[in-house]
Enzyme design. Structure first.
Site, PDB file in Angstrom:
ATOM      1  N   LYS A   1       5.206 -21.108  -9.713  1.00 31.10           N
ATOM      2  CA  LYS A   1       4.240 -21.229 -10.816  1.00 31.10           C
ATOM      3  C   LYS A   1       3.397 -22.492 -10.599  1.00 31.10           C
ATOM      4  CE  LYS A   1       7.434 -18.540 -13.496  1.00 31.10           C
ATOM      5  NZ  LYS A   1       7.942 -18.115 -14.791  1.00 31.10           N
TER       6      LYS A   1
ATOM      7  N   SER B   1      15.060 -15.697 -15.684  1.00 29.50           N
ATOM      8  CA  SER B   1      16.233 -16.572 -15.848  1.00 29.50           C
ATOM      9  C   SER B   1      17.352 -16.283 -14.847  1.00 29.50           C
ATOM     10  CB  SER B   1      16.754 -16.505 -17.293  1.00 29.50           C
ATOM     11  OG  SER B   1      15.763 -16.981 -18.191  1.00 29.50           O
TER      12      SER B   1
ATOM     13  N   ASN C   1       9.206 -18.125  -7.238  1.00 28.43           N
ATOM     14  CA  ASN C   1       7.841 -18.298  -7.749  1.00 28.43           C
ATOM     15  C   ASN C   1       7.769 -19.677  -8.385  1.00 28.43           C
ATOM     16  OD1 ASN C   1       5.409 -18.257  -9.080  1.00 28.43           O
ATOM     17  ND2 ASN C   1       6.024 -16.699 -10.588  1.00 28.43           N
TER      18      ASN C   1
ATOM     19  N   GLU D   1       2.658 -13.807 -16.687  1.00 29.86           N
ATOM     20  CA  GLU D   1       1.863 -14.949 -17.168  1.00 29.86           C
ATOM     21  C   GLU D   1       0.381 -14.713 -16.901  1.00 29.86           C
ATOM     22  OE1 GLU D   1       4.220 -17.917 -15.190  1.00 29.86           O
ATOM     23  OE2 GLU D   1       5.869 -17.390 -16.533  1.00 29.86           O
TER      24      GLU D   1
ATOM     25  N   GLY E   1      11.971 -17.664 -18.348  1.00 26.93           N
ATOM     26  CA  GLY E   1      11.961 -19.052 -18.805  1.00 26.93           C
ATOM     27  C   GLY E   1      12.687 -19.282 -20.113  1.00 26.93           C
TER      28      GLY E   1
ATOM     29  N   GLU F   1      10.252  -7.795 -14.281  1.00 24.46           N
ATOM     30  CA  GLU F   1      10.484  -9.049 -14.998  1.00 24.46           C
ATOM     31  C   GLU F   1      10.269  -8.824 -16.486  1.00 24.46           C
ATOM     32  OE1 GLU F   1       9.937 -12.618 -12.198  1.00 24.46           O
ATOM     33  OE2 GLU F   1       7.971 -12.172 -13.022  1.00 24.46           O
TER      34      GLU F   1
ATOM     35  N   HIS G   1       1.692 -10.880 -12.331  1.00 19.77           N
ATOM     36  CA  HIS G   1       2.761 -11.592 -13.031  1.00 19.77           C
ATOM     37  C   HIS G   1       2.478 -11.589 -14.531  1.00 19.77           C
ATOM     38  CE1 HIS G   1       5.379 -14.789 -14.410  1.00 19.77           C
ATOM     39  NE2 HIS G   1       6.107 -14.536 -13.351  1.00 19.77           N
TER      40      HIS G   1
HETATM   41  P1  13P Z   1      12.402 -17.982 -14.639  1.00 19.81           P
HETATM   42  O1  13P Z   1      13.360 -17.705 -13.508  1.00 19.81           O
HETATM   43  O2  13P Z   1      12.064 -19.434 -14.789  1.00 19.81           O
HETATM   44  O3  13P Z   1      12.841 -17.321 -15.907  1.00 19.81           O
HETATM   45  O4  13P Z   1      10.992 -17.280 -14.219  1.00 19.81           O
HETATM   46  C1  13P Z   1      10.994 -15.957 -13.811  1.00 19.81           C
HETATM   47  C2  13P Z   1       9.659 -15.623 -13.274  1.00 19.81           C
HETATM   48  O5  13P Z   1       8.692 -15.507 -14.002  1.00 19.81           O
HETATM   49  C3  13P Z   1       9.513 -15.450 -11.819  1.00 19.81           C
HETATM   50  O6  13P Z   1       8.279 -14.909 -11.492  1.00 19.81           O
END
Ligand code: 13P
Length: 254
Positions: A15, A217, A13, A101, A177, A171, A99
Site C-alpha cells: 500500500k 488480516s 501489498n 481501496e 486492516g 479480499e 484493490h
Molecule cells: P491487511 O493484511 O493489512 O488486512 O491488508 C489486506 C490487503 O488489503 C492486501 O491487499
C-alpha cells in the site's frame, strides 16, 4: 480428469508504505530469511517509486515485484498515472488491479478493472485481480451477487487463453486492516463460489487452474489454517508483509 497443481503464492501489498530507503532495508533483511523457499511463489507490491529499486534488489530472495495499479492507456495526457510499459521497464512482472481501496477511495469500477486487465495482458504484466464484498453487502446476504458482478463485468470478453496469467485475490473488505480475518471455512466457501462461477463464465479448465489468493488480516498465526483449504492457493498480505520477519514467517506457513 486430473486436477492441475496450483503453485501457492504469498504476495505482500505494501500500500502507501515504505520509501526507497526503507525498501532497500526490507530486501536486505528478507533475503536470508526466504532464500531457500521452493514451495511457493513470492511477490511484493511496493509503491510505484520503489518498483525499480525493489526489482534490482529482489533477485537474491527470488521475490517477484508487482505494481499496485496501472492506467489502461499506453501513454497520453493523464496526469499522475502510470502505464503498463513503464511498470514493466521498472522491472515489475505483476500488477494488482481493482484493490478494494482503489474501488472505495478512488472510483475504480468493474469497467475500469476490465480495461486495466486488458492493458496488463497486452504488456505481458501478470494481473492480480482483487474482488470482495463489503460488510454491508455480506450482512445483506449479497456476497455471492457482488462477487458474481465483479467477476462477470471485470473479466467481460476475456478468452480462456487470457486467463492463464491471471491471479485472483478474494479480499472481503470487512477483513482488511481490521484484524478480523474471515475464518478458513468462510474464505473457503467464497473461494469455492468464485471457482464455480468461473466454470460457468469461462470453462472448467480455467476454474480449476486459476490461483485464488485470500486477503484480509493474514498473519503468521492464521496463515496455516487458510492454506489448508482446498480452494485457497495463497495469500495477499497487507500489514504483515511490511516486516521481513512476519512476511518470511507467512511464507514458511508449512
Ligand atoms: P491487511 O493484511 O493489512 O488486512 O491488508 C489486506 C490487503 O488489503 C492486501 O491487499
Amino acid at each position: 480428469m486430473t486436477v492441475p497443481l496450483r503453485r501457492p503464492i504469498i504476495a505482500g501489498n505494501w500500500k502507501m508504505y515504505k520509501t526507497i530507503l526503507e525498501t532497500e532495508s526490507f530486501f536486505a533483511d528478507v533475503a536470508p530469511l526466504v532464500k531457500d523457499v521452493h514451495h511457493c511463489d513470492m511477490i511484493i507490491a511496493p509503491p510505484f517509486l520503489a518498483l525499480r529499486r525493489a526489482s534490482e534488489l529482489s533477485s537474491p530472495s527470488g521475490i517477484a515485484i508487482s505494481a499496485q495499479d496501472l492506467h489502461w492507456e499506453k501513454d497520453g495526457a493523464f496526469t499522475g498515472e502510470v502505464s503498463a510499459s513503464m511498470i514493466r521497464e521498472a522491472g515489475a512482472t505483476h500488477t494488482l488491479i481493482g484493490h478494494s481501496e482503489r474501488r472505495q477511495l478512488f472510483g475504480e469500477t468493474d469497467a475500469s478493472v476490465n480495461k486495466k486487465i486488458r492493458a496488463a495482458l497486452a504488456s505481458r504484466l501478470l494481473p492480480i485481480v482483487c474482488i470482495g464484498e463489503t460488510l454491508e453487502e455480506r450482512e445483506a446476504g449479497r456476497m455471492e451477487q457482488v462477487l458474481d458482478r465483479q467477476l462477470t463485468l471485470g473479466f467481460a470478453g476475456l478468452t480462456e487463453a487470457d486467463f492463464s496469467p491471471i491471479i485472483i485475490a478474494y479480499e472481503p473488505v470487512w477483513a482488511i486492516g481490521t484484524g478480523r480475518t474471515a475464518t478458513p471455512e468462510m474464505a473457503q466457501q467464497a473461494h469455492a463460489f468464485i471457482r464455480s462461477r468461473l466454470q460457468g463464465l469461462v470453462s472448467r479448465g480455467v476454474a480449476q487452474a486459476v490461483r485464488i489468493l485470500y486477503g484480509g488480516s493474514v498473519k503468521p498465526d492464521n496463515i496455516r489454517g487458510l492454506m489448508h483449504q482446498a480452494d485457497i492457493d495463497g495469500a495477499l498480505v497487507g500489514g504483515a508483509s511490511l516486516q521481513p520477519k512476519s512476511f518470511a514467517d507467512i511464507v514458511h506457513y508449512q
